[in-house]
Write an enzyme that holds these catalytic residues in place. Sequence first.
Site, PDB file in Angstrom:
ATOM      1  CB  SER A   7      -0.928  -0.014   1.219  1.00 40.51           C
ATOM      2  OG  SER A   7      -0.191  -0.274   2.393  1.00 40.51           O
ATOM      3  CD  GLU A   9       1.351   7.468   5.456  1.00 37.44           C
ATOM      4  OE1 GLU A   9       1.162   6.357   5.997  1.00 37.44           O
ATOM      5  OE2 GLU A   9       1.900   8.421   6.028  1.00 37.44           O
ATOM      6  CG  ASP A 100       2.915  12.870  17.045  1.00 35.14           C
ATOM      7  OD1 ASP A 100       2.788  12.509  18.222  1.00 35.14           O
ATOM      8  OD2 ASP A 100       3.524  12.223  16.181  1.00 35.14           O
ATOM      9  CG  PHE A 209      11.033  12.844   8.067  1.00 37.58           C
ATOM     10  CD1 PHE A 209      10.617  14.135   8.368  1.00 37.58           C
ATOM     11  CD2 PHE A 209      10.807  12.362   6.788  1.00 37.58           C
ATOM     12  CE1 PHE A 209      10.008  14.932   7.408  1.00 37.58           C
ATOM     13  CE2 PHE A 209      10.198  13.146   5.827  1.00 37.58           C
ATOM     14  CZ  PHE A 209       9.802  14.436   6.138  1.00 37.58           C
ATOM     15  CG  HIS A 259       1.805   1.775   4.509  1.00 42.67           C
ATOM     16  ND1 HIS A 259       0.561   1.903   3.941  1.00 42.67           N
ATOM     17  CD2 HIS A 259       2.093   3.007   5.026  1.00 42.67           C
ATOM     18  CE1 HIS A 259       0.111   3.141   4.113  1.00 42.67           C
ATOM     19  NE2 HIS A 259       1.023   3.833   4.751  1.00 42.67           N
TER      20      HIS A 259
HETATM   21  P1  FAD Z   1      -1.011   5.473  20.671  1.00 44.32           P
HETATM   22  O1  FAD Z   1      -1.221   4.073  20.238  1.00 44.32           O
HETATM   23  O2  FAD Z   1      -2.082   6.109  21.485  1.00 44.32           O
HETATM   24  O3  FAD Z   1       0.386   5.543  21.433  1.00 44.32           O
HETATM   25  C1  FAD Z   1       0.986   6.790  21.751  1.00 44.32           C
HETATM   26  C2  FAD Z   1       1.905   6.622  22.947  1.00 44.32           C
HETATM   27  O4  FAD Z   1       1.146   6.472  24.144  1.00 44.32           O
HETATM   28  C3  FAD Z   1       2.800   5.388  22.909  1.00 44.32           C
HETATM   29  O5  FAD Z   1       4.000   5.722  23.546  1.00 44.32           O
HETATM   30  C4  FAD Z   1       2.036   4.345  23.716  1.00 44.32           C
HETATM   31  O6  FAD Z   1       2.877   3.366  24.274  1.00 44.32           O
HETATM   32  C5  FAD Z   1       1.408   5.222  24.788  1.00 44.32           C
HETATM   33  N1  FAD Z   1       0.097   4.743  25.219  1.00 44.32           N
HETATM   34  C6  FAD Z   1      -0.891   4.254  24.442  1.00 44.32           C
HETATM   35  N2  FAD Z   1      -1.983   3.956  25.179  1.00 44.32           N
HETATM   36  C7  FAD Z   1      -1.670   4.310  26.448  1.00 44.32           C
HETATM   37  C8  FAD Z   1      -2.384   4.275  27.671  1.00 44.32           C
HETATM   38  N3  FAD Z   1      -3.664   3.851  27.722  1.00 44.32           N
HETATM   39  N4  FAD Z   1      -1.740   4.699  28.807  1.00 44.32           N
HETATM   40  C9  FAD Z   1      -0.452   5.144  28.765  1.00 44.32           C
HETATM   41  N5  FAD Z   1       0.266   5.198  27.617  1.00 44.32           N
HETATM   42  C10 FAD Z   1      -0.331   4.787  26.498  1.00 44.32           C
HETATM   43  N6  FAD Z   1       0.169  11.271  12.788  1.00 44.32           N
HETATM   44  C11 FAD Z   1      -0.746  12.205  12.367  1.00 44.32           C
HETATM   45  O7  FAD Z   1      -0.904  13.261  13.008  1.00 44.32           O
HETATM   46  N7  FAD Z   1      -1.475  12.007  11.222  1.00 44.32           N
HETATM   47  C12 FAD Z   1      -1.376  10.886  10.479  1.00 44.32           C
HETATM   48  O8  FAD Z   1      -2.048  10.734   9.474  1.00 44.32           O
HETATM   49  C13 FAD Z   1      -0.443   9.878  10.901  1.00 44.32           C
HETATM   50  N8  FAD Z   1      -0.305   8.714  10.228  1.00 44.32           N
HETATM   51  C14 FAD Z   1       0.505   7.720  10.713  1.00 44.32           C
HETATM   52  C15 FAD Z   1       0.533   6.482  10.059  1.00 44.32           C
HETATM   53  C16 FAD Z   1       1.340   5.447  10.555  1.00 44.32           C
HETATM   54  C17 FAD Z   1       1.316   4.120   9.847  1.00 44.32           C
HETATM   55  C18 FAD Z   1       2.155   5.659  11.703  1.00 44.32           C
HETATM   56  C19 FAD Z   1       3.041   4.576  12.199  1.00 44.32           C
HETATM   57  C20 FAD Z   1       2.127   6.888  12.336  1.00 44.32           C
HETATM   58  C21 FAD Z   1       1.298   7.917  11.874  1.00 44.32           C
HETATM   59  N9  FAD Z   1       1.204   9.157  12.528  1.00 44.32           N
HETATM   60  C22 FAD Z   1       0.312  10.118  12.079  1.00 44.32           C
HETATM   61  C23 FAD Z   1       2.032   9.440  13.693  1.00 44.32           C
HETATM   62  C24 FAD Z   1       1.311   9.080  14.998  1.00 44.32           C
HETATM   63  O9  FAD Z   1       0.176   9.905  15.183  1.00 44.32           O
HETATM   64  C25 FAD Z   1       2.317   9.285  16.125  1.00 44.32           C
HETATM   65  O10 FAD Z   1       3.307   8.312  16.070  1.00 44.32           O
HETATM   66  C26 FAD Z   1       1.723   9.417  17.521  1.00 44.32           C
HETATM   67  O11 FAD Z   1       2.744   9.905  18.382  1.00 44.32           O
HETATM   68  C27 FAD Z   1       1.226   8.113  18.120  1.00 44.32           C
HETATM   69  O12 FAD Z   1       0.088   7.680  17.503  1.00 44.32           O
HETATM   70  P2  FAD Z   1      -0.521   6.229  17.873  1.00 44.32           P
HETATM   71  O13 FAD Z   1      -1.795   6.126  17.156  1.00 44.32           O
HETATM   72  O14 FAD Z   1       0.479   5.190  17.677  1.00 44.32           O
HETATM   73  O15 FAD Z   1      -0.785   6.464  19.428  1.00 44.32           O
END
Ligand code: FAD
Length: 283
Positions: A7, A9, A100, A209, A259
């Site tokens: 896929s 991005e 973020d 990055f 991806h």
């Molecule tokens: P989470 O899964 O919520 O994790 C974030 C952090 O919090 C981790 O350190 C985790 O260990 C910790 N954590 C999770 N749950 C808990 C809990 N209940 N209690 C305590 N700690 C916890 N960013 C954007 O803004 N837009 C995008 O379109 C985008 N696309 C992305 C696509 C991919 C494939 C990837 C890998 C990243 C992308 N990102 C994007 C970046 C992403 O938003 C960041 O990496 C962000 O910091 C974490 O997102 P996450 O969904 O993994 O968060």
Amino acid sequence: MTQQNFSIEFFPPKTDAGVEKLRVTCAKLAELNPQFFSVTFGAGGSTQQGTLDTVLQIRGAGHDAAPHISCLGSSRANLRDILQSYKSHGIKRLVALRGDLPSGYGDFSSSEFHYANELVEFIRTETGDWFHIEVAAYPETHPQAKSPQDDINSFVRKVRSGADSAITQYFYNADAYFRFVEDAQKAGADVPVVAGIMPITNYSQLSRFSEMCGAEIPRWIRLKLASFGDDTDSIRAFGLDVVTDLCERLLKGGAPGLHFYTLNQATATHAIWSRLNQGGYFK
Ligand code: FAD
């Protein structure tokens, strides 16, 4: 072995010229028949319309496209509207993230959502099984995680909340990926984990990055890239070799797919894919 897919991005372009360029990029990469294209979603919903417009443009050209959606700084009401809009357009796949926020965006301790597992749960509550939900995974550990095991636990929570599959942050160390998949499976998260691939074309951009997202550039790769200076042809040729080797190793080792983080450029992804294709992958 089951079919391995790939896929692609993109991010939503900000200008008319960017939109036109992405149309050309997408058409070139569509020749390779990816499973789907995904489109990122800016911090706090800042690209909400751009993400949807880009997804619709790709779908309008006859290809499957999945919007990303992030929750940090967004309200339930806003996310509900976005989900309904995606649904009304017949979109069936989402990449669900915490997101973020740039510094200066405010204090988000009062945000309605704090972590991606809450978003996944919300999507399932609001829309049942309508969407195939992808979440993020971090073979080298998310930079804000308390520990590698804590990060695995966070990943497991996202899967238990209803994620169907995952896409990883990019990495250049295949062992980290295989170990992550094994650890996640042992902890009960047995969903496909597609490897995120960042082609190497520009050393300073890649360093920036990688610093931000916690992806390690191994010393031997860093030193080689630095030694090429401004010689972009050598950087690209070396990057093509290194990243194609990584992809081959991942696919041979059973990764369910790749991806590609294209940064809206076709050339490097096309070149890697073509080499993999010559090696018998994705035929
Ligand atoms: P989470 O899964 O919520 O994790 C974030 C952090 O919090 C981790 O350190 C985790 O260990 C910790 N954590 C999770 N749950 C808990 C809990 N209940 N209690 C305590 N700690 C916890 N960013 C954007 O803004 N837009 C995008 O379109 C985008 N696309 C992305 C696509 C991919 C494939 C990837 C890998 C990243 C992308 N990102 C994007 C970046 C992403 O938003 C960041 O990496 C962000 O910091 C974490 O997102 P996450 O969904 O993994 O968060």
